[in-house]
Design a protein around this motif. Structure first.
Motif, PDB file in Angstrom:
ATOM      1  N   SER A  40      64.685 -20.358  -8.752  1.00  0.00           N
ATOM      2  CA  SER A  40      64.637 -19.065  -8.057  1.00  0.00           C
ATOM      3  C   SER A  40      64.620 -19.312  -6.569  1.00  0.00           C
ATOM      4  N   TYR A  71      67.970 -14.481  -5.428  1.00  0.00           N
ATOM      5  CA  TYR A  71      67.995 -14.551  -3.975  1.00  0.00           C
ATOM      6  C   TYR A  71      67.299 -13.322  -3.396  1.00  0.00           C
ATOM      7  N   GLN A 109      81.936 -19.384 -16.644  1.00  0.00           N
ATOM      8  CA  GLN A 109      80.510 -19.225 -16.408  1.00  0.00           C
ATOM      9  C   GLN A 109      79.982 -20.217 -15.380  1.00  0.00           C
ATOM     10  N   GLU A 150      69.749 -10.239  -8.270  1.00  0.00           N
ATOM     11  CA  GLU A 150      69.586 -10.449  -9.709  1.00  0.00           C
ATOM     12  C   GLU A 150      69.551 -11.923 -10.080  1.00  0.00           C
ATOM     13  N   ILE A 151      70.177 -12.791  -9.298  1.00  0.00           N
ATOM     14  CA  ILE A 151      70.170 -14.225  -9.626  1.00  0.00           C
ATOM     15  C   ILE A 151      69.112 -14.979  -8.825  1.00  0.00           C
ATOM     16  N   ARG A 173      79.518 -18.643  -9.233  1.00  0.00           N
ATOM     17  CA  ARG A 173      80.248 -17.596  -9.936  1.00  0.00           C
ATOM     18  C   ARG A 173      80.309 -16.314  -9.109  1.00  0.00           C
ATOM     19  N   LEU A 174      79.214 -15.974  -8.452  1.00  0.00           N
ATOM     20  CA  LEU A 174      79.204 -14.769  -7.626  1.00  0.00           C
ATOM     21  C   LEU A 174      80.083 -14.953  -6.388  1.00  0.00           C
ATOM     22  N   SER A 192      74.571 -21.451 -20.966  1.00  0.00           N
ATOM     23  CA  SER A 192      73.361 -21.229 -20.193  1.00  0.00           C
ATOM     24  C   SER A 192      72.391 -22.383 -20.343  1.00  0.00           C
ATOM     25  N   LEU A 219      68.922 -25.241 -11.175  1.00  0.00           N
ATOM     26  CA  LEU A 219      68.748 -23.798 -11.261  1.00  0.00           C
ATOM     27  C   LEU A 219      67.291 -23.478 -10.946  1.00  0.00           C
ATOM     28  N   ASN A 233      75.282 -19.917 -11.018  1.00  0.00           N
ATOM     29  CA  ASN A 233      75.233 -18.469 -10.824  1.00  0.00           C
ATOM     30  C   ASN A 233      75.705 -18.092  -9.424  1.00  0.00           C
ATOM     31  N   PHE A 234      75.321 -18.903  -8.437  1.00  0.00           N
ATOM     32  CA  PHE A 234      75.745 -18.664  -7.057  1.00  0.00           C
ATOM     33  C   PHE A 234      77.253 -18.892  -6.918  1.00  0.00           C
ATOM     34  N   ASN A 237      74.019 -24.308  -7.842  1.00  0.00           N
ATOM     35  CA  ASN A 237      73.636 -23.262  -8.781  1.00  0.00           C
ATOM     36  C   ASN A 237      74.902 -22.566  -9.298  1.00  0.00           C
TER      37      ASN A 237
END
Length: 584
Positions: A33, A575, A165, A572-573, A502-503, A22, A31, A499-500, A497
């Protein structure tokens, strides 16, 4: 290695490297918001893949991915391209958001170094085509390259956990490779690697025959480019490996001396391999093959401009393996012995260098001229009259029709006393001919009609079924290290990103895809190692045995997305949604 010890070791390794997943993502990737971005608009992604005529499975995966992206509010488009154009966009120009492609698989774990290390961020080819820059991943990649035994095992295990991750790419499935065979030919395994062809052409139940082995392949423009260094061309898989020989071949997890007569390793101080060539080696044009050609090959792959460009112009193929070499030295007055000095690495990793096909210096040295930005003649020449040192020499080719190879009678392994057993009855055919069809259906028709002996291009499931049901043909299949990959361009705003990414990687049901698209002729990527493209993980058993529930599990059932759940995950990430549209 037990679970407690393994976990403790990896935690220690993470601490030693000084940064966790992380923390790294925060310093090396963008990264933020997305919900706080002014003038938000819909997230848009284009998914590029090969045309269905060339690879129906890749096109089908990409089509389903587009449907799933669209269902969760992404403005997704699916663009199919000819293979050469797709490779150019991905591997040379970096012009893509998401791609779906069949990757050939890894010959050794160290192949991940070339695929992901940030040293290759701006290079071409399969060197980091994702533009992935991650300090923690670099540290793990460097540690596994330099370490051996349990230390390497720990680094690789930690790398896999980190990649799950950060997700620069993800694997979907490992297909079984399938060849069609006409009676009465005996084919032990599908034809993909050079020794697969040798086994067929030396099998006591096959031949002898006055004519060549007739091999079917499909695709467009397969005869136009025979350059072993390019990555943006459509070509006959395996052809160049039959023409160009390496020092050592990797056959069934064993290193078999090929052009090398002997390899002696010295591990005191800097790792060194002293390679002695077999006596009497020749190129197909009759010129002598000696250690000058070996040294030239490795040097030329590092810089095809031969020092004419300050930063060099490396060849995009074999680059990861080439970076294992520090320097070469040739003893005085010895045309058969060469010392290869390696960067900090272990012997199992260093052995990869010896599998690079050799190039004749007297031909390729003349191709060092710079012809465009970051391009030399070596990278653009079609190499029409290819000259190698393999068991087969190029004979003839017709546009869109066929490629003929003839047996190279002067090859040293035809008479060597220590040659592999397969050479006892080789060859039982008069050469080898590739017959080219436009698509897999017409290739299968040629097989059923008796026009070819065996297929080398992979048969898709429905075509394989037709071949099995025909009266005089059958199929032979084998598990493979190849895998279908979804790759992400980290330079694209949202895909920068992790997180994006990974989703997005969760938006394909791998087990459903194997059942519905592959007809069961594949293995879904579900374990941690499989999700990064490693089919048979023998480094860390607890990773291999663990089923993945997070982070890449499919948020749905039997291929159907739970869209409300996915919307919650995007929220949650960071968006936001407006009328079911995902906003940047």
């Amino acid at each position: 290695m037990d679970d407690v010890a393994s976990s403790t070791t990896r935690r220690g390794l993470l601490a030693t490297l000084g940064v966790g997943a992380s923390a790294l993502a925060g310093c090396s990737e963008r990264l933020w918001s997305q919900a706080e971005t002014a003038d938000s608009k819909q997230v848009s992604l284009t998914i590029k893949t090969i045309s269905a005529d060339d690879d129906r499975l890749a096109a089908t995966i990409a089509s389903r991915l587009r449907e799933n992206y669209t269902a969760v509010g992404i403005n997704a488009t699916h663009e199919t391209l000819p293979k050469a154009e797709l490779y150019r966009d991905i591997l040379l120009e970096g012009e893509y958001d998401v791609f779906v492609i069949r990757h050939a698989g890894f010959d050794e774990y160290d192949a991940l170094y070339g695929l992901l290390h940030s040293n290759f961020y701006s290079e071409r080819g399969w060197q980091n085509p994702f533009h992935f820059s991650d300090v923690t991943a670099d540290n793990y990649l460097e540690t596994q390259r330099a370490a051996d035994g349990s230390k390497r095992s720990d680094a690789l295990a930690a790398l896999v956990e980190h990649l799950l991750q950060t997700t620069p790419y993800t694997a979907v499935a490992f297909p079984r490779t399938v060849s069609g065979v006409a009676e009465p030919l005996t084919v032990p395994t599908p034809l993909r690697r050079p020794h697969d062809y040798l086994e067929v052409m030396a099998h006591p139940e096959n031949g002898p025959r006055d004519g060549p082995l007739e091999v079917g392949v499909f695709g467009e423009h397969l005869t136009e480019q025979r350059n072993p260094l390019t990555v943006d061309r459509n070509r006959i898989d395996g052809l160049l490996d039959l023409v160009y020989d390496p020092l050592v071949r990797r056959i069934d997890d064993e290193d078999v001396p090929w052009l090398a007569d002997d390899v002696e390793w010295t591990e005191r101080g800097q790792l060194r391999a002293t390679v002695t060539l077999r006596p009497g080696l020749e190129w197909h044009d009759g010129e002598q093959l000696d250690v000058e050609d070996v040294a030239f090959t490795f040097s030329f792959l590092e810089d095809t401009s031969m020092d004419d460009v300050e930063s060099g112009v490396p060849a995009p193929r074999y680059r990861g393996r080439q970076t294992l070499l520090d320097r070469t030295e040739i003893p005085d007055d010895d045309d058969r012995t060469i010392d290869l000095y390696f960067v900090e690495t272990s012997q199992p990793v260093a052995r990869r260098l010896l599998t690079i096909p050799l190039l004749p210096a007297h031909i390729w040295r003349e191709r060092s001229a710079v012809v465009a930005d970051r391009q030399t003649q070596a990278l653009t020449d079609p190499n029409e009259d290819l000259v190698g040192s393999g068991l087969f020499a190029f004979s003839d080719a017709t546009a869109g029709g066929m490629v003929e190879l003839e047996s190279f009678d002067a090859h040293v392994l035809r008479e060597a006393s220590d040659r592999p057993d397969v050479f006892e009855q080789f060859p039982r055919f008069d050469g080898l001919t590739f017959r080219i069809s436009p698509n897999p259906g017409s290739m299968a028709d040629s097989l059923v009609d008796g026009e070819i002996d065996v297929t080398a291009s992979d048969l898709p499931p429905e075509t394989a079924r037709n071949v099995r049901n025909a009266p005089n043909t059958s199929t032979v299949s084998q598990s493979t290290d190849a895998f279908y990959m979804i790759g992400y361009n980290s330079q694209q705003d949202d895909l920068g990103n992790p997180n994006f990414r990974r989703l997005c990687s969760r938006l394909v049901d791998r087990e459903h895809a194997v059942s519905e698209f592959f007809g069961g002729l594949a293995r879904p990527a579900t374990t941690p190692s499989e999700l990064v493209g490693i089919r048979d993980w023998d480094v860390d058993a607890d990773l291999e045995s663990a089923r993945v529930t997070e982070p890449l599990s499919f948020p749905g059932t039997a291929g159907e997305l739970d869209t409300s759940r996915v919307q919650s995950l995007f929220t949650e990430i960071g968006y936001s949604y407006e009328d079911d549209v995902l906003l940047e």
